[in-house]
Design an enzyme around this catalytic site. Structure first.
Site, mmCIF file in Angstrom:
data_model
loop_
_atom_site.group_PDB
_atom_site.id
_atom_site.type_symbol
_atom_site.label_atom_id
_atom_site.label_comp_id
_atom_site.label_asym_id
_atom_site.label_seq_id
_atom_site.Cartn_x
_atom_site.Cartn_y
_atom_site.Cartn_z
ATOM 1 N N LYS A 1 -6.706 -2.138 6.501
ATOM 2 C CA LYS A 1 -7.333 -2.645 5.590
ATOM 3 C C LYS A 1 -8.764 -3.101 6.377
ATOM 4 O O LYS A 1 -9.840 -2.872 5.671
ATOM 5 C CB LYS A 1 -6.637 -3.963 5.181
ATOM 6 C CG LYS A 1 -7.297 -4.544 3.849
ATOM 7 C CD LYS A 1 -6.572 -5.602 3.368
ATOM 8 C CE LYS A 1 -7.299 -6.181 2.130
ATOM 9 N NZ LYS A 1 -6.657 -7.515 1.671
ATOM 10 N N HIS B 1 -0.696 -3.454 17.437
ATOM 11 C CA HIS B 1 -1.809 -4.074 16.676
ATOM 12 C C HIS B 1 -2.983 -3.954 17.527
ATOM 13 O O HIS B 1 -4.161 -4.517 17.030
ATOM 14 C CB HIS B 1 -1.278 -5.292 16.478
ATOM 15 C CG HIS B 1 -0.218 -5.089 15.505
ATOM 16 N ND1 HIS B 1 1.032 -4.970 15.577
ATOM 17 C CD2 HIS B 1 -0.309 -5.266 13.947
ATOM 18 C CE1 HIS B 1 1.680 -5.121 14.579
ATOM 19 N NE2 HIS B 1 1.083 -5.173 13.337
ATOM 20 N N CYS C 1 3.824 -10.806 20.254
ATOM 21 C CA CYS C 1 2.849 -10.381 19.329
ATOM 22 C C CYS C 1 3.311 -10.639 17.821
ATOM 23 O O CYS C 1 4.479 -10.268 17.239
ATOM 24 C CB CYS C 1 2.734 -8.716 19.166
ATOM 25 S SG CYS C 1 1.597 -8.032 17.891
ATOM 26 N N HIS D 1 4.021 1.498 2.097
ATOM 27 C CA HIS D 1 5.259 0.791 1.467
ATOM 28 C C HIS D 1 5.861 1.583 0.220
ATOM 29 O O HIS D 1 6.971 1.577 0.229
ATOM 30 C CB HIS D 1 4.914 -0.652 1.130
ATOM 31 C CG HIS D 1 4.185 -1.581 2.097
ATOM 32 N ND1 HIS D 1 2.854 -1.790 2.014
ATOM 33 C CD2 HIS D 1 4.547 -1.825 3.332
ATOM 34 C CE1 HIS D 1 2.816 -2.660 2.984
ATOM 35 N NE2 HIS D 1 3.623 -2.530 4.000
ATOM 36 N N LYS E 1 -5.873 5.956 10.410
ATOM 37 C CA LYS E 1 -4.820 4.909 10.493
ATOM 38 C C LYS E 1 -5.058 4.340 9.205
ATOM 39 O O LYS E 1 -5.969 3.726 8.951
ATOM 40 C CB LYS E 1 -4.829 4.115 11.765
ATOM 41 C CG LYS E 1 -3.605 3.286 11.723
ATOM 42 C CD LYS E 1 -3.677 2.591 13.207
ATOM 43 C CE LYS E 1 -2.405 1.647 13.384
ATOM 44 N NZ LYS E 1 -2.490 0.313 12.704
ATOM 45 N N CYS F 1 -1.409 -5.970 22.345
ATOM 46 C CA CYS F 1 0.043 -5.333 21.837
ATOM 47 C C CYS F 1 -0.386 -3.633 21.706
ATOM 48 O O CYS F 1 -1.576 -3.536 20.950
ATOM 49 C CB CYS F 1 0.270 -5.903 20.502
ATOM 50 S SG CYS F 1 1.229 -5.055 19.335
ATOM 51 N N CYS G 1 3.980 -7.840 15.195
ATOM 52 C CA CYS G 1 5.243 -6.931 15.262
ATOM 53 C C CYS G 1 6.339 -8.040 15.213
ATOM 54 O O CYS G 1 7.382 -7.565 14.718
ATOM 55 C CB CYS G 1 5.397 -6.411 16.807
ATOM 56 S SG CYS G 1 4.071 -5.150 17.158
ATOM 57 N N HIS H 1 0.876 -1.196 -0.036
ATOM 58 C CA HIS H 1 -0.317 -0.088 -0.088
ATOM 59 C C HIS H 1 0.814 1.336 0.109
ATOM 60 O O HIS H 1 2.145 1.221 -0.145
ATOM 61 C CB HIS H 1 -0.981 0.067 1.101
ATOM 62 C CG HIS H 1 -0.448 -0.029 2.512
ATOM 63 N ND1 HIS H 1 0.459 0.987 2.916
ATOM 64 C CD2 HIS H 1 -0.618 -1.030 3.426
ATOM 65 C CE1 HIS H 1 1.000 0.665 4.248
ATOM 66 N NE2 HIS H 1 0.321 -0.496 4.615
HETATM 67 N N1 MSP Z 1 9.495 -6.918 7.482
HETATM 68 C C1 MSP Z 1 9.634 -5.658 8.461
HETATM 69 C C2 MSP Z 1 10.998 -4.976 8.148
HETATM 70 C C3 MSP Z 1 12.275 -5.722 7.922
HETATM 71 S S1 MSP Z 1 13.548 -4.641 7.524
HETATM 72 C C4 MSP Z 1 14.937 -5.431 7.799
HETATM 73 C C5 MSP Z 1 8.459 -4.813 8.118
HETATM 74 N N2 MSP Z 1 7.951 -4.951 7.438
HETATM 75 S S2 MSP Z 1 6.509 -4.078 6.772
HETATM 76 O O1 MSP Z 1 5.681 -4.817 5.685
HETATM 77 O O2 MSP Z 1 5.655 -4.305 8.082
HETATM 78 O O3 MSP Z 1 6.870 -2.723 6.434
HETATM 79 C C6 MSP Z 1 7.269 -1.743 7.174
HETATM 80 C C7 MSP Z 1 7.457 -0.512 6.595
HETATM 81 O O4 MSP Z 1 6.526 -0.185 5.739
HETATM 82 C C8 MSP Z 1 7.755 0.637 7.483
HETATM 83 O O5 MSP Z 1 8.708 0.694 8.280
HETATM 84 C C9 MSP Z 1 7.619 1.838 6.666
HETATM 85 O O6 MSP Z 1 8.873 1.727 5.885
HETATM 86 C C10 MSP Z 1 6.336 1.190 5.716
HETATM 87 N N3 MSP Z 1 4.962 1.420 6.059
HETATM 88 C C11 MSP Z 1 4.183 0.687 6.326
HETATM 89 N N4 MSP Z 1 3.136 1.576 6.510
HETATM 90 C C12 MSP Z 1 3.109 2.649 6.577
HETATM 91 C C13 MSP Z 1 2.566 3.899 6.785
HETATM 92 N N5 MSP Z 1 1.222 4.128 7.122
HETATM 93 N N6 MSP Z 1 3.187 5.201 6.639
HETATM 94 C C14 MSP Z 1 4.353 5.146 6.216
HETATM 95 N N7 MSP Z 1 5.148 4.240 6.174
HETATM 96 C C15 MSP Z 1 4.743 2.957 6.491
HETATM 97 O O7 MSP Z 1 8.199 -4.239 9.075
#
Ligand code: MSP
Length: 619
Positions: A292, A148, A128, A23, A289, A145, A131, A20
């Site tokens: 989904k 979450h 969790c 990411h 926030k 958590c 996380c 999304h």
């Molecule tokens: N897999 C771990 C990261 C491992 S790195 C060695 C993880 N993945 S995640 O799919 O949850 O993605 C985390 C990252 O996605 C966040 O740190 C951020 O970069 C991005 N984001 C996910 N949701 C976000 C927002 N709502 N806003 C901004 N960035 C966010 O954690």
């Protein structure tokens, strides 16, 4: 000559669902940073990918009736496709299920074990899955958590521990010595305080499921997903000399893992430490926030579809909020940037200039339109990405003002047109990292040029045939708030009157509810220019400055009877900023001015907001 190396990473994302906007954010910024450093002539390496292992993926796959491998294999193409749709060019897309990575993780585990940093014990704790992290009772909120808001799992099992406690002082020393290691600086203190409170050894293996890398010294155990994941940054390089990374870009949610666990793991295996970890803020969607389950999620296809242009989405993400701060995404905010900045400022500059050059040509001269590269570059080095864009757009404004002032359509001055062509070439080079396909379109109109820092100083080639061609951006119509259109209560006759008035750039509000009224975006603006419109006895064409975020707007207003041009120029007014643009006497009017009038319209007075800054909301 050996090029300076530059290595940038994004987090590797959990492939438990399609990506999304959150990411996309980190990945777009990493792409911009990579491209900017390429522009500087560096040998850049940009790594992104997915975090395929862990309990979260194993559980999601099971719920979907697939094996974890099948499940992630199905999702990876969606990530690659999303990044290609956003114009992202990475050097490697790493997956933690890649064989070279798994081998690397095992060798790191072995090293750490051999160094005496990994030992067997028993763990009882609260985990969790969201996380992929253990919590203590005091971290929880109502037994859930804190992130979450879901119940945590009680876990009791034999586990290997990593001696994190041993690294407390070394970590504190690192933060002291390298002030940029935790960036932006305001995030430093919180980490330092928490580390000072003491670090407990970390459980880094699990026996209750097997979706992960096996420990080389005890195959019953799989490696903790974060130990596995973090080492992707070392596994992912094409050449060992690229390590350490210049910068890990991450979201603020995972700063602890990257600034505490990660350097400790690296110290344990004797690898160099990354130079900087930069944590950005979080996006909300319509002030909620991103989630989904409540339908507040926007995927990449939807994001690009709003304006039909990936560059507008990239531009918005870079420009709308300072990198490091939280930001709110809304469709209308994206469309405002697209229409107000990309189309009205950049698009118009390019189409006006190329149109005039097609007619009159250019003549080489010393250009007075010079952009300050060093200042923009220093903002980029600090990752003040929004400010860098702001500065480039200030230069675009300057060029637009230059056209207005020099009136090349009347003077046919080829030198002025040369200056503008040269400026546009430089704008396209500077914008390339942010909006690469738009810059490529501009370069096409100008016979092609390279996107390098050196290109900024190369004089514009006068022999090239310049083509106006298609516009760079297409205007996106925003829905007119209902309050203004035909809301209940207005009698038929009144409606007709309203319709006539509408043609004069005047409307009155009928009976509207508060919700209707609240949909209107009223802003303080300043009248910059007033022009006559051919054939119109009531209307003026008025150029407004609606502040930095919205920019320049044009409206047609039926106030000629009441105000002279001189009365209007420099006046502060209240402007309806989110009305659907409409054509009046051949001029596109982007909204209206707020005014009071007597019943018979014999007197009309524009509402005066005083000296409040342009762009401020009127509420
Ligand atoms: N897999 C771990 C990261 C491992 S790195 C060695 C993880 N993945 S995640 O799919 O949850 O993605 C985390 C990252 O996605 C966040 O740190 C951020 O970069 C991005 N984001 C996910 N949701 C976000 C927002 N709502 N806003 C901004 N960035 C966010 O954690």
């Amino acid at each position: 000559m050996v090029k300076e190396k530059f290595y940038v990473t994004t987090p590797i994302y959990y492939p438990n669902d399609i990506p999304h906007i959150g990411h996309a954010y980190t990945t777009v910024i990493a792409d911009v940073v990579a491209r900017w450093n390429k522009l500087l002539g560096k040998d850049v390496y940009f790594l992104t990918g997915t975090d395929d292992h862990g309990k979260k993926i194993a559980d999601t796959a099971e719920a979907a009736g697939k094996s974890p491998m099948e499940f992630v294999d199905d999702l990876i193409p969606k990530f690659k496709d999303a990044w290609s749709k956003m114009g992202i060019e990475y050097d490697r897309f790493i997956r933690t299920t890649d064989k070279d990575h798994e081998k690397n993780v095992q060798s790191m585990l072995q090293k750490s074990y051999d160094n005496g940093d990994i030992y067997l014990g028993e763990y009882e704790g609260l985990y969790c899955i969201g996380c992929e992290q253990y919590y203590t009772e005091k971290d929880l909120e109502d037994g859930c958590c804190p992130i979450h808001k879901k119940p945590v799992e009680k876990v009791k099992e034999e586990t290997y521990f990593f001696r994190l406690s041993k690294y407390q002082d070394k970590l504190l020393e690192l933060y002291e010595k390298n002030l940029e290691f935790i960036s932006p600086p305001r995030r430093r203190q919180e980490i330092i305080n928490r580390v000072k409170e003491g670090l407990r050894d970390l459980s880094i293996s699990r026996t209750s499921f097997d979706w992960g890398v096996k420990l080389p010294f005890d195959k019953k155990h799989v490696c903790y997903v974060w130990f596995d994941a973090l080492f992707n940054y070392v596994s992912g390089v094409d050449d060992k000399s690229r390590w350490p990374a210049d910068i890990h870009l991450i979201g603020k949610d995972i700063i602890w893992f990257h600034t505490v666990y990660w350097p400790a793991f690296l110290m344990s295996v004797g690898e160099e430490l990354p130079k900087k970890v930069f944590a950005h803020g979080w996006w909300t969607f319509d002030n909620e926030k991103i989630s989904k389950s409540v339908g507040k999620v926007i995927n990449i296809d939807e994001l690009v579809a709003i304006t039909g242009n990936k560059d507008s989405a990239r531009y918005f993400l870079c420009r709308a909020t300072p990198f490091g701060d939280d930001g709110d995404f809304s469709e209308s905010a994206l469309v405002d940037r697209h229409n107000g900045e990309l189309l009205n400022k950049l698009g118009n500059l390019v189409s006006r200039t190329t149109g005039l050059i097609e007619k009159y040509g250019v003549e080489k001269c010393e250009s007075g339109l010079v952009v300050n590269f060093d200042s923009i570059n220093s903002l980029m080095q600090n990752l003040e990405i929004d400010k860098a864009l702001n500065e480039i757009f200030a230069f675009i404004d300057l060029c637009n003002e230059y056209i207005q002032e020099k009136k090349p359509w009347a003077t046919q001055d080829k030198k002025v047109l040369y200056e503008l062509a040269d400026a546009i070439k430089n704008i396209a080079i500077l914008l390339y990292p942010f909006i690469p396909s738009t810059s490529e379109k501009i370069a096409d109109k100008f016979g092609g040029f390279k996107f390098t820092k050196e290109g900024l100083n190369l004089p514009f080639d006068v022999n090239i045939e310049i083509k106006k061609g298609e516009g760079l951006f297409v205007r996106i119509e925003q829905e007119e708030p209902e309050a203004i259109s035909q809301k209940s209560g207005i009698k038929k006759k009144d409606k007709k009157v309203n319709k006539e008035k509408k043609a004069e750039g005047v409307m009155t509000l009928g009976e509207v509810t508060f919700e209707d009224f609240a949909k209107l975006d009223l802003r303080v603006a300043e009248i910059k220019e007033v022009e006559e419109i051919e054939d119109a006895d009531k209307l003026y064409k008025i150029s407004l400055d609606v502040g930095e975020n919205i920019g320049a707007r044009t409206v047609c207003a039926g106030i000629k009877k009441y105000y002279s041009k001189e009365d209007l120029i420099g006046r502060k007014i209240v402007y309806f900023a989110n009305l659907k643009p409409r054509k009046m006497k051949g001029v596109v009017s982007e909204g209206m001015l707020f005014a009071a009038s007597t019943e018979d319209d014999s007197q009309v007075s524009l509402i005066n907001p005083g000296e409040i800054a342009n762009g401020s909301q009127v509420s």
